[in-house]
Design an enzyme around this catalytic site. Sequence first.
Site, short mmCIF file in Angstrom:
data_model
loop_
_atom_site.label_atom_id
_atom_site.label_comp_id
_atom_site.label_asym_id
_atom_site.label_seq_id
_atom_site.Cartn_x
_atom_site.Cartn_y
_atom_site.Cartn_z
N GLU A 117 52.19 -33.91 -28.48
CA GLU A 117 51.49 -33.25 -27.38
C GLU A 117 52.47 -32.96 -26.25
O GLU A 117 52.77 -33.86 -25.44
CB GLU A 117 50.38 -34.15 -26.83
N ASN A 168 39.39 -35.89 -28.02
CA ASN A 168 39.72 -36.90 -27.00
C ASN A 168 38.93 -36.55 -25.75
O ASN A 168 39.33 -35.66 -25.00
CB ASN A 168 41.23 -36.89 -26.72
N LYS A 220 38.50 -38.26 -23.12
CA LYS A 220 39.04 -38.85 -21.88
C LYS A 220 37.90 -39.52 -21.11
O LYS A 220 37.00 -40.08 -21.73
CB LYS A 220 39.75 -37.79 -21.05
N HIS A 237 48.91 -41.97 -25.14
CA HIS A 237 48.58 -40.66 -24.58
C HIS A 237 49.39 -40.44 -23.30
O HIS A 237 49.64 -41.38 -22.56
CB HIS A 237 47.08 -40.57 -24.29
N GLU A 244 48.64 -39.34 -20.52
CA GLU A 244 47.99 -39.81 -19.27
C GLU A 244 48.14 -41.31 -19.12
O GLU A 244 48.27 -41.82 -18.00
CB GLU A 244 46.51 -39.38 -19.27
N SER A 277 45.92 -27.87 -25.14
CA SER A 277 45.17 -26.63 -24.96
C SER A 277 44.83 -25.92 -26.28
O SER A 277 44.89 -24.69 -26.37
CB SER A 277 45.91 -25.68 -24.00
N GLY A 294 45.82 -29.82 -21.02
CA GLY A 294 44.87 -29.52 -19.95
C GLY A 294 45.30 -28.39 -19.03
O GLY A 294 44.71 -28.19 -17.98
C1 PEP Z 1 44.66 -34.26 -24.84
O1 PEP Z 1 44.18 -34.80 -23.85
O2 PEP Z 1 45.10 -34.97 -25.76
C2 PEP Z 1 44.69 -32.81 -24.89
C3 PEP Z 1 45.38 -32.23 -25.83
O3 PEP Z 1 43.98 -32.14 -23.91
P1 PEP Z 1 43.68 -30.55 -23.86
O4 PEP Z 1 43.21 -30.14 -25.23
O5 PEP Z 1 42.64 -30.41 -22.82
O6 PEP Z 1 44.97 -29.88 -23.52
#
Ligand code: PEP
Length: 256
Positions: free
Chosen positions: A169, A10, A12, A97, A99, A215, A175
């Site tokens: 998630e 992803n 973003k 997601h 965000e 992460s 992040g």
């Molecule tokens: C995500 O944006 O779906 C995500 C898991 O980000 P990160 O791996 O940076 O934590």
Amino acid sequence: MYRRPIFAANWKMNKGPSDTESFVKSFLSKLTGRQTSDIVIAAPFIALPTLSEALRDARGVEMAAQNCSQFDDGAYTGEISVKMLREILVRHVIIGHSERRSIFGETNAVINAKMKKAREAGLKLIFCIGETLEERNAGQLESILRSQITEGLDGITPSDMEDTVVAYEPVWAIGTGVTATAEQAQEAHAFVRSVISDLYGPEVAGKLRIQYGGSVKPNNAAELMACPDIDGALIGGASLDAQSFVDIISNGSPAN
Ligand code: PEP
């Protein structure tokens, strides 16, 4: 039951068309051997045609959009419809997601409308759910996940579920560099599967792939993917670098 893992990048709001082209070149040159997992790259809308072209001869790597509109067409400034995504050969779409939920105010109802619209167009769903730290600390993990799943999947049929991946998630792990422990992730994934079983029965639940996101890095992928209910990962930051995305896939995939 065997479930083929699925690793999705992803990106973003990172990588326009030219960065996309150079990433794919480098990624494909590092991705050697027969893959034992499915691989998806979710690029910004503007980079999807370039991604499509760059992946033309790459078997087993598919494209995703990071969002879609819940409307068909018309006066919705700034939106992209599922029909437009299909026209440029997009196969998957990330919906819900965290965000989109927290920054753009998407509710479970909006997410559900997008899920149904995407399925009408034959897009495969990567349906994201997850709790905030406050919700987890308040003992609301299960009730939050249950309502996100129940409301998000309302009207999604058992056959739609064959083209659906759920991405668990935890918002506090996205992040932040803080990963859920394998135990925390496995516990949440087993709960998600049990809710799916309540809604659709054990067969659909047993086949459903549930990704972990938050992460994920090359050095924690193997431990997370070894958990019985974790079937791949949705990867943000670490998917921006071709080597690190390749390493996550190879460390987290079953041996050939
Ligand atoms: C995500 O944006 O779906 C995500 C898991 O980000 P990160 O791996 O940076 O934590």
